[in-house]
Scaffold this active site. Structure first.
Site, PDB file in Angstrom:
ATOM      1  N   GLU A 318       0.812  -1.230   0.000  1.00 49.93           N
ATOM      2  CA  GLU A 318       0.000   0.000   0.000  1.00 49.93           C
ATOM      3  C   GLU A 318       0.838   1.268   0.000  1.00 49.93           C
ATOM      4  O   GLU A 318       0.724   2.096   0.905  1.00 49.93           O
ATOM      5  CB  GLU A 318      -0.882   0.014   1.263  1.00 49.93           C
ATOM      6  CG  GLU A 318      -1.826  -1.137   1.376  1.00 49.93           C
ATOM      7  CD  GLU A 318      -2.537  -1.165   2.731  1.00 49.93           C
ATOM      8  OE1 GLU A 318      -2.059  -0.532   3.680  1.00 49.93           O
ATOM      9  OE2 GLU A 318      -3.577  -1.823   2.803  1.00 49.93           O
ATOM     10  N   PRO A 319       1.674   1.488  -1.005  1.00 50.85           N
ATOM     11  CA  PRO A 319       2.404   2.750  -1.014  1.00 50.85           C
ATOM     12  C   PRO A 319       1.466   3.915  -1.333  1.00 50.85           C
ATOM     13  O   PRO A 319       0.580   3.796  -2.169  1.00 50.85           O
ATOM     14  CB  PRO A 319       3.430   2.570  -2.145  1.00 50.85           C
ATOM     15  CG  PRO A 319       2.808   1.565  -3.057  1.00 50.85           C
ATOM     16  CD  PRO A 319       1.939   0.673  -2.204  1.00 50.85           C
ATOM     17  N   ARG A 321       2.595   7.808  -0.421  1.00 44.58           N
ATOM     18  CA  ARG A 321       3.534   8.904  -0.674  1.00 44.58           C
ATOM     19  C   ARG A 321       4.444   8.656  -1.875  1.00 44.58           C
ATOM     20  O   ARG A 321       4.624   9.537  -2.722  1.00 44.58           O
ATOM     21  CB  ARG A 321       4.398   9.085   0.588  1.00 44.58           C
ATOM     22  CG  ARG A 321       5.323  10.272   0.543  1.00 44.58           C
ATOM     23  CD  ARG A 321       6.267  10.249   1.776  1.00 44.58           C
ATOM     24  NE  ARG A 321       5.611   9.860   2.996  1.00 44.58           N
ATOM     25  CZ  ARG A 321       5.139  10.712   3.919  1.00 44.58           C
ATOM     26  NH1 ARG A 321       5.304  11.994   3.766  1.00 44.58           N
ATOM     27  NH2 ARG A 321       4.545  10.255   5.011  1.00 44.58           N
ATOM     28  N   ARG A 357       2.559  20.275   6.582  1.00 46.54           N
ATOM     29  CA  ARG A 357       3.565  19.293   7.021  1.00 46.54           C
ATOM     30  C   ARG A 357       4.739  19.911   7.791  1.00 46.54           C
ATOM     31  O   ARG A 357       5.167  19.342   8.796  1.00 46.54           O
ATOM     32  CB  ARG A 357       4.072  18.452   5.841  1.00 46.54           C
ATOM     33  CG  ARG A 357       2.964  17.632   5.156  1.00 46.54           C
ATOM     34  CD  ARG A 357       3.495  16.557   4.203  1.00 46.54           C
ATOM     35  NE  ARG A 357       4.150  15.501   4.938  1.00 46.54           N
ATOM     36  CZ  ARG A 357       5.455  15.362   5.048  1.00 46.54           C
ATOM     37  NH1 ARG A 357       6.262  16.221   4.437  1.00 46.54           N
ATOM     38  NH2 ARG A 357       5.966  14.391   5.760  1.00 46.54           N
ATOM     39  N   CYS A 388      -1.914  33.606   9.540  1.00 53.02           N
ATOM     40  CA  CYS A 388      -1.652  34.474  10.688  1.00 53.02           C
ATOM     41  C   CYS A 388      -1.108  33.732  11.885  1.00 53.02           C
ATOM     42  O   CYS A 388      -1.756  33.687  12.940  1.00 53.02           O
ATOM     43  CB  CYS A 388      -2.932  35.225  11.036  1.00 53.02           C
ATOM     44  SG  CYS A 388      -3.356  36.336   9.701  1.00 53.02           S
TER      45      CYS A 388
END
Ligand code: LLP
Length: 459
Positions: A318-319, A321, A357, A388
């Site tokens: 299940e890759p 990324r 991230r 902000c």
């Protein structure tokens, strides 16, 4: 200009010797080039012109890179384990356009919500090829997933004993067993950010081996007419640069399959050691490739099957990324540059709203000025966003030529876990997305408008 007879982009490149791969080419999509004037081209189009055309922030995905990664994972695995499936983890990035590529390239889909299942099915992706994950699948979402498309999702990955009971009842009521995997907590440590470790002993995910929860789940599943226990799954963590954890997970799953055969007479026909393949985000990083990953899994599985006298199971990886990250480039327009005694700040028109991230995981990125990719850097700046709060920093130390307002800034390796985690913080619209293929860019998601931002409010 490419020769009129040339059909492939490679041939076009050979014809145009003035195009070169960008510096740190391993961070950029396959189609990225730099022209003689030092400007970044994505699939033959100037990145800065894409911003003029579609505005910014803009996410640009290169279809050739997406397909290339899908094929590389499929081939690496199939060479070593013929009965194998690559199930892309949709949480990394999902859209109708991507679902169509998954289907064309023969990948299955790992989904974690009714939303992901629903989007895929609406895009024409067959529900039967979807595996439903998640540590809490609300009743309404389970019902939706089990009824989606023709016949509902193909596999449900059971994360707890509570869920097992709910599914057993649902399967019995339907009069047709639900095909399940058990998700195991393998207690395998990983060297990655703590928030994305998922297979250590004290994680919330999966059924615990040591406490006997796995054995209990297997016993109950075997006895439940509403369930068909076909597989075992574990996922050690995400963005991992080393193949040892996935090899260890594979061995643990094979040993568990053998022990469930002895203890409960169960035949486990599918094994899934999850995803987690890391990617390079910065120039000095090098990730493992699909071949290293597939080899680590297949060699351990082969040895385990022989040692334990297990019939070779179907292998599902299940890759997420590693399929989409490098295919995506984030393009921003540069705004104010501020020189203080402490730092030089270069602000862009996106930030933590489209890429949380760095704020969440202290993630590092590389940045380049799209029209001056090969100009030598003259200063080290903080690339900050427009949101902000002070934590809104995209790149802490970017070495760049002096950036001018209005220029385009490109951040590579932006294809995974940006858009799915994007927010409307400060009511800034989420970005537009384009896919490029054969020298053309097509909009696959339009930029949000004030109407989108206020659509759900009750006035
Ligand atoms: N399978 C399971 C069961 C997972 O939980 C995950 C990721 C994957 C596969 C795919 O992992 P990948 O190949 O993409 O590493 N938002 C975080 C990543 C969270 C990953 C969660 N699970 C980030 O931005 O780094």
């Amino acid at each position: 200009m490419p020769h009129p007879d040339s059909t492939s982009p490679d041939a076009a490149d050979v014809a145009d010797a003035s195009l070169a791969p960008p510096p740190h080419a391993h961070l950029w999509p396959d189609s990225a080039r730099v022209d003689a004037a030092g400007r970044l081209l994505l699939d033959g189009m100037l990145a800065s012109e894409l911003v003029q055309r579609f505005s910014s922030p803009l996410y640009v995905y290169d279809e050739a890179t997406l397909r290339g990664q899908m094929r590389a994972f499929r081939a690496a695995l199939a060479q070593r384990w013929p009965e194998s499936v690559v199930a892309y983890a949709g949480k990394a990035y999902l859209s109708p356009a991507l679902c169509r590529l998954l289907l064309e390239e023969g990948l299955e889909l790992d989904a974690v919500s009714a939303g992901e299942v629903g989007l895929a099915v609406r895009a024409g992706y067959p529900a039967q090829r979807i595996h439903l994950h998640g540590n809490f699948k609300p009743d309404a979402e389970l019902d939706f997933a089990l009824a989606a498309g023709e016949g509902g999702v193909g596999r449900v990955v059971v994360d707890s004993l509570d869920e097992l009971e709910r599914l057993a009842a649902l399967g019995q009521a339907r009069g047709r067993p639900i095909a399940i995997w058990l998700r195991i907590n393998p207690d395998v440590p990983t060297e990655t950010h703590t928030s994305i470790q998922t297979g250590h002993a004290d994680t919330k995910f999966g059924l615990d081996l040591a406490s006997g929860a796995v054995a209990e789940a297997a016993r109950r599943a075997a006895a439940a007419p509403g369930l068909a226990l076909v597989g075992l799954h574990a996922h050690a963590g995400s963005n991992i640069f080393d193949s040892a954890p996935v090899a260890q997970v594979t061995r643990i799953l094979a040993e568990l399959a053998a022990s469930l055969r002895e203890s409960h007479g169960l035949t486990i026909s599918e094994i899934s050691p999850g995803g987690g393949v890391g990617v390079a985000y910065t120039p000095e990083q090098r990730a493992i490739g699909p071949d290293d990953y597939a080899e680590a899994i297949a060699s351990v599985l082969r040895a385990s099957c022989e040692r334990l006298r297990l019939a070779p199971p179907r292998l599902i990886v299940e890759p997420g990324r590693a399929i989409v990250a490098r295919a995506g480039v984030a393009l921003y327009t540069i705004g104010p540059r501020k020189v203080t005694p402490h730092a030089i700040f270069v602000a862009v028109d996106g930030g933590m709203g489209d890429n949380p991230r760095p704020a969440l995981y202290d993630a590092r990125y590389h940045a380049a000025l799209a029209d001056r990719v090969i100009s030598p850097p003259s200063e080290t700046v903080q690339v900050v966003g427009r949101y902000c709060e002070s934590g809104d920093v995209l790149v802490r130390a970017a070495a760049l030529p002096e950036a001018r307002p209005g220029e385009t800034l490109a951040i590579p390796v932006s294809g995974a876990y940006h858009l799915p985690m994007a927010s409307q913080y400060n009511l800034a619209p989420r970005p537009a997305v384009v896919f490029t293929a054969d020298g053309q860019a097509r909009l696959v998601r339009r930029r949000e408008t004030l109407d989108d931002l206020t659509r759900l409010d009750v006035w």
